[in-house]
Design a protein around this motif. Structure first.
Motif, PDB file in Angstrom:
ATOM      1  N   THR A  55     -10.175   9.792   1.057  1.00  0.00           N
ATOM      2  CA  THR A  55      -9.482  10.478   0.079  1.00  0.00           C
ATOM      3  C   THR A  55      -9.923  10.795  -1.198  1.00  0.00           C
ATOM      4  O   THR A  55     -11.068  10.247  -1.628  1.00  0.00           O
ATOM      5  CB  THR A  55      -8.144   9.759   0.125  1.00  0.00           C
ATOM      6  N   HIS A  80       0.143   8.915   4.941  1.00  0.00           N
ATOM      7  CA  HIS A  80      -0.451   9.919   4.633  1.00  0.00           C
ATOM      8  C   HIS A  80      -0.003  11.116   5.396  1.00  0.00           C
ATOM      9  O   HIS A  80      -0.064  11.159   6.457  1.00  0.00           O
ATOM     10  CB  HIS A  80      -1.922   9.817   4.431  1.00  0.00           C
ATOM     11  N   GLU A 123      -6.756   3.541  -6.892  1.00  0.00           N
ATOM     12  CA  GLU A 123      -5.817   3.906  -5.887  1.00  0.00           C
ATOM     13  C   GLU A 123      -4.840   4.649  -6.826  1.00  0.00           C
ATOM     14  O   GLU A 123      -4.468   4.701  -7.755  1.00  0.00           O
ATOM     15  CB  GLU A 123      -5.222   2.908  -5.207  1.00  0.00           C
ATOM     16  N   GLY A 137      -7.225   4.434   8.381  1.00  0.00           N
ATOM     17  CA  GLY A 137      -6.003   4.962   8.983  1.00  0.00           C
ATOM     18  C   GLY A 137      -5.711   4.769  10.379  1.00  0.00           C
ATOM     19  O   GLY A 137      -6.549   4.313  11.197  1.00  0.00           O
ATOM     20  N   ALA A 160      -2.441   4.571   6.031  1.00  0.00           N
ATOM     21  CA  ALA A 160      -3.902   4.057   5.581  1.00  0.00           C
ATOM     22  C   ALA A 160      -3.757   2.989   4.306  1.00  0.00           C
ATOM     23  O   ALA A 160      -3.629   3.763   3.164  1.00  0.00           O
ATOM     24  CB  ALA A 160      -4.568   5.386   5.329  1.00  0.00           C
ATOM     25  N   GLY A 166      -9.652   5.283   3.030  1.00  0.00           N
ATOM     26  CA  GLY A 166      -8.571   4.803   3.530  1.00  0.00           C
ATOM     27  C   GLY A 166      -8.849   4.223   5.075  1.00  0.00           C
ATOM     28  O   GLY A 166      -9.806   4.756   5.569  1.00  0.00           O
ATOM     29  N   SER A 210      -6.337   0.942   1.647  1.00  0.00           N
ATOM     30  CA  SER A 210      -7.658   1.231   1.087  1.00  0.00           C
ATOM     31  C   SER A 210      -8.521   0.394   2.206  1.00  0.00           C
ATOM     32  O   SER A 210      -8.324  -0.489   2.727  1.00  0.00           O
ATOM     33  CB  SER A 210      -7.987   0.549  -0.274  1.00  0.00           C
ATOM     34  N   SER A 270     -11.741  -1.729  -3.532  1.00  0.00           N
ATOM     35  CA  SER A 270     -11.473  -0.824  -2.579  1.00  0.00           C
ATOM     36  C   SER A 270     -12.845   0.157  -2.777  1.00  0.00           C
ATOM     37  O   SER A 270     -13.497   0.318  -3.721  1.00  0.00           O
ATOM     38  CB  SER A 270     -10.358   0.231  -3.245  1.00  0.00           C
TER      39      SER A 270
END
Ligand code: TXA
Ligand code: MG
Length: 363
Positions: free
Chosen positions: A35, A69, A182, A42, A143, A40, A145, A153
């Motif tokens: 992202t 998301h 983030e 997911g 999601a 992320g 990190s 992250s």
């Protein structure tokens, strides 16, 4: 060990590969993807079993809620119970983008996704791969990190691969992200939006759009305590590289002198040390070091430059990457020139305070 498919998508969005990864998500598998903020990890936000897989892959406590998301506004309506009038202005100003909003959740969202809470965090990311993937999945994508819990992250694909290889079905490598921290998390259930986690979108940015904004007192408290922590390591284990992190803020010359004293001692003891400093600091420190260290000793000093101090966005973007880079260089310590606690600096200092387990020195 799972078999992990790694897809490289550095230049363009590859539609066929996105379709495959989207299907994996729909089938309950886990897919790591870029992202604009950080990578992320997911899974289908509406599938409890898939969500369990995220907690397992990350080693994350299950009471820590996930961000859902989305790629279109119609999906939002399915996930939430209601929204305040001012939310439309926030969406228009910041979505897609690095702003996560917390709403009262609808019955469709499982409590596994929200850590047992009656609220749900939602974000529309501003990244072509993320948006295409969510659309291809046809489901909202929860999601966190994409790091092992506690580590910085990941902001480049190689660190996702390092943390998640063998733990997830698929990793999409989209190169380096653009923001690097983030998203800002803001609770929009109240009359006035309240920031729970600072990010690139600041309290002032939000207030400019909706008239007012507050910051969670817990963040402000840590803001006032930019001093040596009384009990480092007790409260935080977050964003932590293997190396010991120390952060220095205050008068420039005094900060650099303090850093010099520490790093000379380390280099003379033949211990690798990383310096995360600004371009403006580089010449000054190099000069000091030339006088203080032998050629052999200076090999223990690693500069990781953060662009100009006039543009803290560069530090924001590189921070997590360079914490990991310092580990790769076998550094035992990382010394960081901090930034004023304003604008994106609030988010940077929030992460640095955690990465250093409170070792923030105001001098
Ligand atoms: O930029 C980001 O937000 C990245 C990318 C992948 O989108 N995601 C991310 O997720 O940072 P994670 O899980 O590492 O952090 C989510 C944060 C946590 O601090 C969590 O406690 C908070 O959002 N959060 C999620 N749902 C919440 C809720 N219902 N109420 C309060 N806080 C919530
Ligand atoms: Mg995280």
């Amino acid at each position: 060990m799972k078999e992990t498919k790694v897809i490289s998508m550095l230049d363009t969005v590859l539609e066929e590969e996105i379709t495959v990864a989207g299907r994996l998500l729909r089938e309950g598998q886990i897919v790591a993807f870029p992202t604009e903020t950080v990578y992320g990890l997911g899974a289908n936000a509406l599938d409890e079993n898939a969500i369990m897989g995220i907690f397992e892959a990350k080693g994350r406590p299950e009471d820590n809620p996930l961000i859902v998301h989305i790629s279109d506004l119609e999906t939002l309506e399915l996930l939430i119970e209601s929204k305040r009038d001012y939310v439309a202005d926030l969406m228009a100003a910041f979505w897609p983008g690095p702003l996560t909003m917390i709403f009262r959740k609808s019955d469709r969202v499982p409590f596994k996704t929200t850590g047992g809470l009656g609220t749900v965090a939602i974000r529309m990311p501003n990244h072509p791969i993320a948006l295409a993937l969510i659309k291809a999945a046809g489901v909202p994508v929860a999601a966190p990190s994409a790091n092992i819990s506690g580590k910085p992250s990941p902001t480049v694909g190689k660190y996702v691969v390092r943390d998640m290889m063998g733990r997830v079905a698929c990793i999409i490598d989209g190169g380096e992200v653009s923001v690097g921290l983030e998203s800002t998390v803001v609770d929009v259930t109240g009359e006035v939006p309240m920031i729970l986690r600072p990010g690139q979108v600041t309290c002032d940015d939000i207030a400019r759009v909706v008239g007012s904004c507050e910051i969670d007192p817990a963040i402000l408290k840590s803001k006032g305590e930019v001093l040596v922590a009384k009990s480092p390591g007790m409260k935080y284990k977050h964003y932590a590289p293997e190396a010991k992190v120390s952060v220095f803020v205050g008068d420039n010359v005094r900060v650099l002198k303090e850093m010099e004293t520490r790093l000379v001692a380390l280099a003379k003891a033949h211990r690798h040390v990383a310096l995360m400093v600004f371009e403006e600091d580089h010449a000054f420190l190099s000069q000091l070091l030339k006088a203080a260290l032998s050629t052999e000793e200076s090999q223990y000093v690693h500069f990781l430059l953060q662009g100009s101090f006039k543009q803290p966005n560069t530090l924001a973007k590189q921070l997590f990457r360079d914490l990991r880079e310092a580990d790769d260089l076998s550094c035992e310590e990382i010394l960081i020139h901090g930034v004023p606690d304003e604008g994106v600096g609030t988010a940077i200092m929030n992460r640095l305070s955690k990465a250093s387990e409170g070792r923030v020195f105001k001098i």
